[in-house]
Each structure stands twice: as C-alpha cells, then as structure tokens.
Design an enzyme around this catalytic site. Structure first.
Site: not given
Length: 543
Positions: A131, A150, A153, A219, A225, A257, A300, A305
């Site tokens: 500064c 200082c 800062c 977790c 949790c 997994h 058909c 649409c």
C-alpha cells in the site's frame, strides 16, 4: 418374478440337487447393497478395510496424522498441516518423497521456508511495499519466508482468498514467493476483521483432511449425512458403506455398482438418454416444419403434426400441416392426398435403411439387458420393503419358542439383498463386456463367445439361487412347528452358502478370465468380500 428369473418347481431346490450349488469355499469377497440389515452385518465386521468418520471424530482423525508428522519431523503443528495438505494427507507418500528427494526439497515443494520464523528487524516506522503507507512495526506481520507487509494488506489478501475458496493454501503476497502463509497469522488477522469469515477459514482447514485426502471421501448421500469414509488399504477401488446406510464405490463415489467397473457404470448411467434417442430414431420421424418427433399411431402414412392443429380453414393449409410418413417430406400441391409430383418415397435408400436397422438392433440388445437389470432392481426394492415383515415373523417365532435361534433369518435376508444387487449389476457388465467395448483386445471371436457362455452360465446359476433364497424367506415360518423351522433353516443355510460362493466365483471369473487377458485397457472392479460374520456363519453349516 417371471420365468426368466426363476427355475423349476415348487420344492425348495427348484429342480437342482444341493450339490449343484456348493462351490469351493476357500476365498473371501466383498458385496454391494443398501439395507438396514446390511448395516448390522457391516458394523459387526471388524476386518473391514475402511472406517466411517463423523463430524465429531473428524478433528480426532486429523490430529492423529498431524501428531505422527510432528513427531517424525520435529516440526510445529502448523508446519505439519502444511506438509500434509500439500501431500494430500498421505503420510506414506510424504515419507516416500523424503527418502527420494531429501528434507530440503520436501519442505520447498510444500511451500515451507525458514521454519524457525523470522523477526522484523526495522525502525519503529516502515513502508509497506503493497500500500506504500508508513505503518508502525507493531502493525506489521512477517511470514516464515521473511516477507513482511502491513496487517491491513495481509488481512485484505486473506479475506479475498478465503472468499474465493482458497483458504487451505494461501501463498505469500510477495512476487514469485511460493511460501504458504502461517495459519495462526491468518486466523488472528481475519478474526479481528470478520469473525464469521474466520470460522469459514477454520472449516476450510478442518475439511482439508477430507477434500485433500485421497483416502477419505465425503459420503455422497443426499441430503448429506455429514459423514466421510476413510479407506485404510492402498487399493482405492472398493465399495464402502456409511453409517447412514448408503453403500457407494469409493473410486467414483457413485452408488455401489460391482461387478461393473467404474467406466462401465458411467457408460450405463448415460445410456438411458442414448436409448431414448435410439427409440426416437427407430419409431419416429421429424416434422419438416417444426422438426419435432412425430410417431405414427394409425395405418395411414399421412400423419398430423401438432404444430399446425389450428389451420383447418382450407385444403391447402390443411395439406401443408401434414408430413408424409414414408419419406418425411412436407405435403402441399407437389405432395398431396391425390398427387405426388417428383415423388421418391418408394425409392430404396440403402444408407438410411442400414442405419435404421443398426440402431434397432442395438436398441433391442440394450433392452434385453436393461429389462433384466430393471427386473432385479424392482425385486430388490420389494424385498427390501419386506424386511420388516420378515422380522415380524422372527419376533412372533421367538415369542413362541424363546430358546430357538432365529439369527439365520436376518443373515439370509442380508445375503439375499446383497446378491440380488450384484445380480442386477451383472447385466450392465455383460452388455459392455460382450458388446464391443474391448473388441480390439479380444484375441478371437470364438474365445469371446466361449467366455460369454461361461459368464452367462454362472449368471444363471446365481440367478436361480437368488430366486430360491427369496422364495424360502417368503415362507410363513412363524406358523411352523419347531421341526419345520429347523428344516427350513437347513435349506436356507445351504442356499446362503452356495449363493455366497457363486458371487465370489463370478467375480473371480471376471477378474481372471475376462479382465486378466486385456492388454490395452486396465479395467478394475471392487473386490468381492464376505464379512467375517458370514465366514463364521458358513463355518457352522454342515454340507
């Protein structure tokens, strides 16, 4: 369950002899699943290679590693923390680096300098290089590196870094200085300016034990949790269970997994969106006006649409609001109900046909595996909900026969839930293992077909055992006489043993025969591990 997931008649063996399910029982393994009964099983197993760290025990766990480094290196706690944060709280890695590179390099890499500290030797008034203000020496703070500025800062510097989320390793403000600032100075200066921010810094320092530690992970439960799990062994590819009941893969933090590898599971979780897109490709065509997918629901080939439902005033507008199902082109004067100029709908387009057939074939293959995966997960949900019903039967039976040991029921239910989840995840594994993911590493197609057959044989045998165990636990054993209960216990215990062995056998086949020969890809699955409680249980069964 449907006939795809069961086998045989109404007797307890489902058409198999007991010997068909008894496999060699020399090895041990690991499991997946989430259930209150599994929490009981896990907590009783003192040999688990991981431990749960609660918010209350986090500080204790951190202090233990800090004390170890402080004693080994004869350093202060603040320096030990800086070392551990830099080396991700892995004391073994820190010691290995010390042996290879020496203490000076070790400290330098971690941002430690002049660890004895340094005093500011200056007049009573000094100029701050940040500064450019003249300040009293009492308002100046020096870091271990010898740089001093200082307090105002320093405080602004610390506040900005903490607000940016960099509170764990705040470097010195001096240009090209890599020294890490003293946490004591940071704490004191920030607290005088903003006590709340100082508390945030304290939390950063505390949480660094988890967020910077490769052997510890929060977790992934939602809502959280507040617990974390620490793996004791070097192998981080494993499945763990938190005290909240959630079991997850430590490597990727997804739900447990196995026997899928992390890469397989990531691909599988993304596959649902891809499968939806594949179904749209096969069963719909884009509207040429709004480009939305349109599915034909009648005979058909000229369909309506939704984008032009309001235009019913005239024939031209009416025709323009439609697209031809055969070619996907817009209708109008050139392509209408009674005339089609330059019509090409009937011309065979080889590339489009092949693409549609390829997509349909792949979609059919995916649905084959997904349907079975989903069916077992649905069964798992139903069986988990039935746990209270099973326990009520146990309670009723204990009231009738207080001397009768019914602990085998909960153990069997635990085995059912774990094995059912493993069985469910074996289908995503098969989808990728035998679906071209490793085609460049498969030596011969005949060998791959043989391995596929051998895998499916093990899978089906496990499937029959799981269904058998599920059926046995549905028995109204609370109404049985003692002889009937003992007979059911013997049957259940035999199936539990064989189911555990079949799970282990499936994992060993994957690790040794399927992943083992791969040379270009390093694929891993969480090891199968039976708890010590189940080892004791199996040892008590006479076969």
């Amino acid at each position: 369950m449907g006939e795809d997931y069961a086998s045989g008649g109404d007797d307890w063996s489902y058409g198999y002899d007991e010997e068909d399910f008894l496999v060699d029982d020399d090895d041990c393994g690991c499991s997946s699943g989430r259930s209150p009964s599994e929490s009981v099983e896990r907590s009783a197993d003192t040999s688990l290679p991981y431990k749960v760290i609660t918010r209350e025990s986090l500080l204790t766990a951190q202090k233990k590693d800090l004390q170890r480094v402080m004693e080994y290196f004869s350093v202060k706690e603040k320096h030990a923390r800086t070392l551990l944060i830099h080396y991700r709280w892995d004391v073994d890695v820190l010691l290995e680096y010390l042996v290879e590179h020496g203490k000076e390099r070790l400290y330098s890499k971690a941002g430690l300098r002049n660890m004895e500290g340094s005093a500011v030797q200056s007049p009573s008034i000094i100029d701050c290089c940040i500064c450019y203000e003249e300040v009293s020496v009492n308002e100046v703070t020096a870091m271990d590196c010898g740089h001093f500025f200082c307090d105002a800062c320093w405080t602004r510097h610390f506040v900005v870094k903490i607000q940016e989320g960099q509170g764990r390793r705040i470097k010195c403000m001096a240009p090209r200085c890599e020294c890490i600032c003293d946490e004591v100075h940071i704490r004191n200066l920030v607290r005088s300016a903003d006590p709340n921010l100082a508390d945030k810094f304290e939390q950063f320092v505390l949480d660094s034990y988890i967020e910077d530690n490769r052997r510890v992970k929060w977790c992934p439960s939602v809502p959280h949790c507040g617990n974390a799990v620490q793996v004791e062994a070097d192998d981080l590819v494993c499945e763990v269970q938190c005290e909240c009941g959630l079991q997850f893969c430590f490597s990727c933090a997804a739900d447990a997994h196995s026997p899928c590898s992390c890469r397989m599971w990531e691909l599988w979780t993304k596959k649902s969106q891809d499968a939806t897109n594949s179904w749209i490709t096969v069963n719909t065509k884009p509207c040429p006006k709004c480009h939305k997918a349109v599915q034909k629901d009648g005979g058909c080939n000229l369909v309506i649409c939704t984008c032009q439902q309001a235009f019913w005033s005239g024939l031209v507008d009416f025709l323009k609001s439609r697209c031809s199902w055969l070619c996907g082109a817009a209708t109008g004067r050139e392509h209408s109900w009674d005339s089609i100029a330059y019509h090409s709908c009937g011309r065979y387009k080889e590339d489009h046909k092949k693409k549609a057939e390829t997509v349909k074939k792949e979609l059919d293959r995916y649905m084959h595996y997904y349907d079975r995966y989903k069916a077992h997960l649905d069964s798992l949900k139903l069986e988990s909900k039935q746990e209270q019903t099973v326990m009520k039967k146990v309670s009723t039976l204990e009231d009738k026969e207080s001397t009768l040991d019914i602990s085998w029921v909960q153990k069997a239910f635990f085995r059912l839930v774990r094995s059912r989840r493993i069985l469910a995840h074996s289908y995503p594994f098969a989808y990728y293992m035998f679906g071209g993911l490793f085609k460049d590493e498969m030596s011969e197609e005949k060998e791959m077909d043989l391995n596929k057959t051998l895998f499916e044989d093990r899978q089906q045998l496990l499937e029959a055992n799981v269904e058998m165990l599920s059926k046995l636990l549905e028995e109204k054993f609370d109404e049985f006489l003692v002889a009937g209960v003992l007979d059911l216990r013997d049957k259940v215990q035999a199936v539990v043993v064989s189911t555990d062995n079949l799970c282990r056998n499936l994992y060993e086949f994957i690790e040794n025969d399927l992943f083992g020969p791969l040379t270009k890809t390093f694929e891993r699955i969480a090891p199968y591990r039976s708890s010590s409680l189940f080892n004791d249980f199996k040892g008590s069964v006479e076969v």
